[in-house]
Design a protein around this motif. Structure first.
Motif, PDB file in Angstrom:
ATOM      1  N   VAL A  24       0.675  -1.143  -0.124  1.00 23.10           N
ATOM      2  CA  VAL A  24      -0.007   0.059   0.037  1.00 23.10           C
ATOM      3  C   VAL A  24       0.774   1.192   0.077  1.00 23.10           C
ATOM      4  O   VAL A  24       0.797   2.118  -0.773  1.00 23.10           O
ATOM      5  CB  VAL A  24      -0.886  -0.029   1.314  1.00 23.10           C
ATOM      6  N   LEU A  25       1.578   1.477   0.994  1.00 26.02           N
ATOM      7  CA  LEU A  25       2.136   2.891   1.407  1.00 26.02           C
ATOM      8  C   LEU A  25       3.423   3.007   0.227  1.00 26.02           C
ATOM      9  O   LEU A  25       3.238   4.074  -0.438  1.00 26.02           O
ATOM     10  CB  LEU A  25       2.705   3.026   2.718  1.00 26.02           C
ATOM     11  N   ASN A  26       4.394   2.071   0.409  1.00 24.85           N
ATOM     12  CA  ASN A  26       5.541   2.343  -0.671  1.00 24.85           C
ATOM     13  C   ASN A  26       5.214   2.486  -2.066  1.00 24.85           C
ATOM     14  O   ASN A  26       5.777   3.317  -2.983  1.00 24.85           O
ATOM     15  CB  ASN A  26       6.725   1.209  -0.507  1.00 24.85           C
ATOM     16  N   TYR A  27       4.291   1.688  -2.659  1.00 25.11           N
ATOM     17  CA  TYR A  27       3.919   1.397  -3.875  1.00 25.11           C
ATOM     18  C   TYR A  27       2.877   2.703  -4.241  1.00 25.11           C
ATOM     19  O   TYR A  27       3.435   3.282  -5.426  1.00 25.11           O
ATOM     20  CB  TYR A  27       2.870   0.328  -4.142  1.00 25.11           C
ATOM     21  N   ASN A  28       2.074   3.105  -3.517  1.00 26.56           N
ATOM     22  CA  ASN A  28       1.239   4.439  -3.785  1.00 26.56           C
ATOM     23  C   ASN A  28       2.211   5.764  -3.581  1.00 26.56           C
ATOM     24  O   ASN A  28       1.714   6.677  -4.403  1.00 26.56           O
ATOM     25  CB  ASN A  28      -0.042   4.295  -2.991  1.00 26.56           C
ATOM     26  N   THR A  29       2.985   5.721  -2.743  1.00 31.98           N
ATOM     27  CA  THR A  29       3.850   7.078  -2.600  1.00 31.98           C
ATOM     28  C   THR A  29       4.583   7.436  -3.928  1.00 31.98           C
ATOM     29  O   THR A  29       4.571   8.371  -4.114  1.00 31.98           O
ATOM     30  CB  THR A  29       4.881   7.049  -1.487  1.00 31.98           C
ATOM     31  N   ILE A  30       4.960   6.312  -4.686  1.00 36.05           N
ATOM     32  CA  ILE A  30       5.725   6.589  -5.823  1.00 36.05           C
ATOM     33  C   ILE A  30       4.929   7.189  -6.987  1.00 36.05           C
ATOM     34  O   ILE A  30       4.959   8.124  -7.529  1.00 36.05           O
ATOM     35  CB  ILE A  30       6.256   5.247  -6.555  1.00 36.05           C
ATOM     36  N   ILE A  31       3.265   6.706  -7.085  1.00 38.45           N
ATOM     37  CA  ILE A  31       2.627   7.292  -7.854  1.00 38.45           C
ATOM     38  C   ILE A  31       2.078   8.534  -7.526  1.00 38.45           C
ATOM     39  O   ILE A  31       2.215   9.860  -8.354  1.00 38.45           O
ATOM     40  CB  ILE A  31       1.054   6.156  -7.759  1.00 38.45           C
ATOM     41  N   TYR A  32       1.985   8.946  -6.217  1.00 39.63           N
ATOM     42  CA  TYR A  32       1.834  10.145  -5.675  1.00 39.63           C
ATOM     43  C   TYR A  32       2.809  11.250  -6.155  1.00 39.63           C
ATOM     44  O   TYR A  32       2.696  12.211  -6.667  1.00 39.63           O
ATOM     45  CB  TYR A  32       1.663  10.152  -4.014  1.00 39.63           C
ATOM     46  N   PHE A  33       4.164  10.928  -5.783  1.00 43.03           N
ATOM     47  CA  PHE A  33       5.224  11.764  -6.186  1.00 43.03           C
ATOM     48  C   PHE A  33       5.383  12.040  -7.765  1.00 43.03           C
ATOM     49  O   PHE A  33       5.413  13.097  -8.022  1.00 43.03           O
ATOM     50  CB  PHE A  33       6.648  11.401  -5.521  1.00 43.03           C
ATOM     51  N   SER A 176      -7.337  14.705  -9.194  1.00 38.96           N
ATOM     52  CA  SER A 176      -8.195  14.876  -8.257  1.00 38.96           C
ATOM     53  C   SER A 176      -8.668  13.452  -7.922  1.00 38.96           C
ATOM     54  O   SER A 176      -8.494  12.942  -6.798  1.00 38.96           O
ATOM     55  CB  SER A 176      -9.019  15.908  -8.447  1.00 38.96           C
ATOM     56  N   SER A 177      -9.428  12.808  -9.087  1.00 35.21           N
ATOM     57  CA  SER A 177      -9.776  11.275  -8.813  1.00 35.21           C
ATOM     58  C   SER A 177      -8.724  10.377  -8.608  1.00 35.21           C
ATOM     59  O   SER A 177      -8.728   9.401  -7.841  1.00 35.21           O
ATOM     60  CB  SER A 177     -10.491  11.201 -10.119  1.00 35.21           C
ATOM     61  N   LEU A 178      -7.626  10.536  -9.211  1.00 32.10           N
ATOM     62  CA  LEU A 178      -6.323   9.616  -8.790  1.00 32.10           C
ATOM     63  C   LEU A 178      -6.012   9.876  -7.487  1.00 32.10           C
ATOM     64  O   LEU A 178      -5.859   8.889  -6.717  1.00 32.10           O
ATOM     65  CB  LEU A 178      -5.242  10.069  -9.689  1.00 32.10           C
ATOM     66  N   LEU A 179      -5.890  10.903  -6.935  1.00 33.61           N
ATOM     67  CA  LEU A 179      -5.585  11.092  -5.419  1.00 33.61           C
ATOM     68  C   LEU A 179      -6.774  10.545  -4.477  1.00 33.61           C
ATOM     69  O   LEU A 179      -6.283   9.617  -3.496  1.00 33.61           O
ATOM     70  CB  LEU A 179      -5.519  12.475  -5.015  1.00 33.61           C
ATOM     71  N   ILE A 180      -7.947  10.552  -4.900  1.00 35.27           N
ATOM     72  CA  ILE A 180      -8.986  10.063  -4.103  1.00 35.27           C
ATOM     73  C   ILE A 180      -8.991   8.543  -4.164  1.00 35.27           C
ATOM     74  O   ILE A 180      -9.081   7.913  -3.100  1.00 35.27           O
ATOM     75  CB  ILE A 180     -10.605  10.519  -4.743  1.00 35.27           C
ATOM     76  N   GLY A 181      -8.419   7.912  -5.343  1.00 28.59           N
ATOM     77  CA  GLY A 181      -8.358   6.510  -5.324  1.00 28.59           C
ATOM     78  C   GLY A 181      -7.038   5.997  -4.596  1.00 28.59           C
ATOM     79  O   GLY A 181      -7.317   4.807  -3.886  1.00 28.59           O
ATOM     80  N   ILE A 182      -6.244   6.872  -4.626  1.00 30.24           N
ATOM     81  CA  ILE A 182      -5.058   6.381  -3.623  1.00 30.24           C
ATOM     82  C   ILE A 182      -5.421   6.650  -2.089  1.00 30.24           C
ATOM     83  O   ILE A 182      -4.950   5.648  -1.364  1.00 30.24           O
ATOM     84  CB  ILE A 182      -3.903   7.234  -4.050  1.00 30.24           C
TER      85      ILE A 182
END
Length: 209
Positions: A24-33, A176-182
């Motif tokens: 969850v965390l390490n994978y999604n943080t890459i997408i976030y950054f 914005s929808s991408l962030l909500i999904g994360i």
């Protein structure tokens, strides 16, 4: 191994923790950054430097205090680290400064990972005779690696069910929808890390050394 109550509880805690850590965390943080913040790969790598630096400090702390602080306390603190990290990431906004959010999330995440890993590994080794400890370590590491894969699968399922463009060429068209999904995947992380903390209260792990 599985006749030991402490071992079984530790394996569930470690499994849930690694589902959160890698899946969850390490994978999604890459997408976030990369996708939401627009950072380059080298900047993302610099953002992640917090983890190895804090990891060295936490491992030294664990090695110097395991004969003083009971393992139950260390694992509980580790679970709270995971819990705090998921809360920070679940409340993340697209414009939040690195040192006001991700930095502290990485610190808590690393504290959780290193304390849970060290103590769970210790419980595993103490549950078997000396000549069988390598089998215990193999079992422990296999379980947490499989848990990482399961966590990644559940993360992707939640992500895709809340954001229909996930994994397509249109993924970055609606940030914005991408962030909500994360964020929804982080809520899943909150749930399983909270459960792992409750399980840690039933452990009976003392000091070692």
């Amino acid at each position: 191994l599985f006749k030991s109550k402490n071992f079984c509880i530790c394996m569930v805690i470690a499994s849930l923790s690694w589902m959160t850590f890698f899946g969850v965390l390490n994978y999604n943080t890459i997408i976030y950054f990369e996708d939401i913040k627009g950072y380059s790969a080298i900047i993302v790598a610099c953002c992640f430097l917090t983890q190895p630096i804090v990891g060295i400090i936490v491992n030294l702390f664990a090695g110097l205090t395991m004969h003083i602080i009971p393992g139950k306390v260390l694992i509980s603190v580790g679970c709270m680290g995971f819990f705090g990290a998921t809360i920070i990431w679940a409340t993340m906004t697209a414009d939040r400064n690195y040192f006001m959010g991700p930095f502290w999330g990485f610190i808590l995440l690393t504290i959780g990972a290193d304390l849970v890993y060290n103590c769970s590994n210790r419980v595993t080794l103490s549950a078997r005779e000396k000549h069988l400890q390598s089998r215990g370590a193999w079992t422990f590491n296999t379980i947490i690696q499989l848990s990482s894969a399961v966590g990644l699968g559940l993360n992707s399922t939640i992500f895709m069910s809340t954001y229909c463009n996930c994994g397509t060429s249109l993924q970055n068209d609606d940030l914005s929808s991408l962030l909500i999904g994360i964020e929804c995947t982080y809520y899943f992380g909150i749930a399983i890390t909270d459960f792992s903390f409750m399980l840690s209260l039933f452990l009976k792990v003392g000091v070692v050394g």
